[in-house]
Design an enzyme around this catalytic site. Structure first.
Site, short mmCIF file in Angstrom:
data_model
loop_
_atom_site.label_atom_id
_atom_site.label_comp_id
_atom_site.label_asym_id
_atom_site.label_seq_id
_atom_site.Cartn_x
_atom_site.Cartn_y
_atom_site.Cartn_z
N SER A 1 -51.43 60.99 -3.53
CA SER A 1 -52.83 61.29 -3.24
C SER A 1 -53.55 61.44 -4.58
O SER A 1 -52.91 61.67 -5.62
CB SER A 1 -52.97 62.56 -2.40
N GLU B 1 -57.17 62.86 -6.82
CA GLU B 1 -58.36 63.70 -6.88
C GLU B 1 -59.41 63.07 -7.76
O GLU B 1 -59.12 62.61 -8.86
CB GLU B 1 -57.99 65.09 -7.41
N ASP C 1 -64.01 78.54 -8.89
CA ASP C 1 -64.25 79.15 -10.19
C ASP C 1 -65.65 79.73 -10.24
O ASP C 1 -66.59 79.16 -9.69
CB ASP C 1 -64.10 78.11 -11.31
N PHE D 1 -58.15 72.46 -21.65
CA PHE D 1 -58.25 72.80 -20.23
C PHE D 1 -57.02 73.58 -19.78
O PHE D 1 -57.13 74.57 -19.04
CB PHE D 1 -58.41 71.52 -19.41
N HIS E 1 -49.58 64.55 -6.18
CA HIS E 1 -51.04 64.55 -6.17
C HIS E 1 -51.53 64.38 -7.60
O HIS E 1 -51.23 65.20 -8.47
CB HIS E 1 -51.57 65.87 -5.59
#
Length: 288
Positions: free
Chosen positions: A7, A9, A101, A210, A259
């Protein structure tokens, strides 16, 4: 080697150029027949409307199973459920339910007046509608706000008890973090799927920043390896090999779903999937 189900994102586009990049990303990755694709919210709910528009367009035009991110940030319960119901009416019945967030200026999450206080409350409300498959976040390394790794596992169990169907983890650089987390979840009685989140490294310095902000540990050897790859102008080759090896190790440990966080830059994700045996089976036509 077993071929995993995958999958992807995406994040919603903020301008015309980014829109073209998203559609290019979809065209590159759709032929790999993903289980679903998801579209994120920005921090603090800053891209809520953009997410809704991107989800609707992808659902209408791509032929993909599209999941929408939904958070508790800056909205009442009624407003959040109104968004969820609009997704359902449009035929989108997959939700990634997150606390979300906080806005950058706030620094920490505060409950919106009349809003959901936690992802657990949001999951329970979505479950009560009976309309959605619900996915949630999970943390193979301690969440920055969690008291301990054991507390993360306990909280994930609360999410599943509230009605979640599947969890997707934060990305990681060491497969042992995921495998230990999976074992701890099983020991805690969690028997629902926990899918590792995979981050192909397009830009090491950006991903490194990040990672540190989200509590993901960064092995020192990776700094050295990417420095050398950059000097040799082989960053993409090294990133592809690194990600493929990590996925292969996970598959060898019984992982059958992956993912990918694409950052709307599909080439590395595509190349890793090809290396894992995930090859085109459906060609997407006329995405607009």
């Amino acid at each position: 080697m077993t071929t995993p189900a995958v999958s992807f994102e995406f994040f919603p586009p903020k301008n015309l150029e980014a829109s073209f990049r998203l559609w290019d990303t979809v065209q590159v990755l759709a032929p790999l027949n993903p289980r679903f694709v998801s579209v994120t919210y920005g921090a603090g709910g800053t891209t809520r409307d953009l997410t809704r528009d991107a989800v609707a367009t992808l659902h209408k035009n791509s032929g993909l199973n599209v999941a929408a991110h939904l958070t508790c940030v800056k909205a009442t319960r009624e407003e959040t459920l109104e968004i969820a119901n609009a997704f359902a009416e449009a035929g989108v019945t997959e939700i990634v339910a997150l606390r979300g967030d906080p806005p950058q200026e706030d620094g920490k999450f505060t409950v919106h007046p009349g809003g959901f206080a936690s992802s657990v409350e949001l999951i329970a409300a979505l479950k009560e509608t009976g309309k959605f498959t619900i996915r949630v976040g999970a943390y193979p390394e301690k969440h920055p706000e969690a008291a301990s790794e054991a507390a993360d596992v306990a909280y994930l169990k609360r999410k599943f008890d509230a009605g979640a169907d599947e969890a997707i983890t934060q990305f990681f650089f060491d497969t042992e973090h995921f495998l230990r987390f999976r074992d701890a979840c099983a020991k805690a009685g969690i028997d629902k799927p926990i899918v590792p989140g995979i981050m192909p490294i397009e830009n090491w310095k950006g991903i490194r920043r990040f990672a540190l902000n989200t509590g993901t540990s960064v092995p020192a050897w990776l700094d050295e390896a990417f420095d050398k790859a950059e000097r040799d102008d082989r960053q993409d080759l090294f990133a592809t090999a690194l990600c493929t090896e990590m996925c292969t190790d996970l598959i060898a440990e019984g992982v059958d779903k992956l993912h990918f966080y694409t950052l709307n830059r599909p080439e590395l994700t595509r190349d890793v999937c090809h290396a894992l045996g995930v090859t085109p089976s459906v060609r997407l036509e006329n995405v607009a």
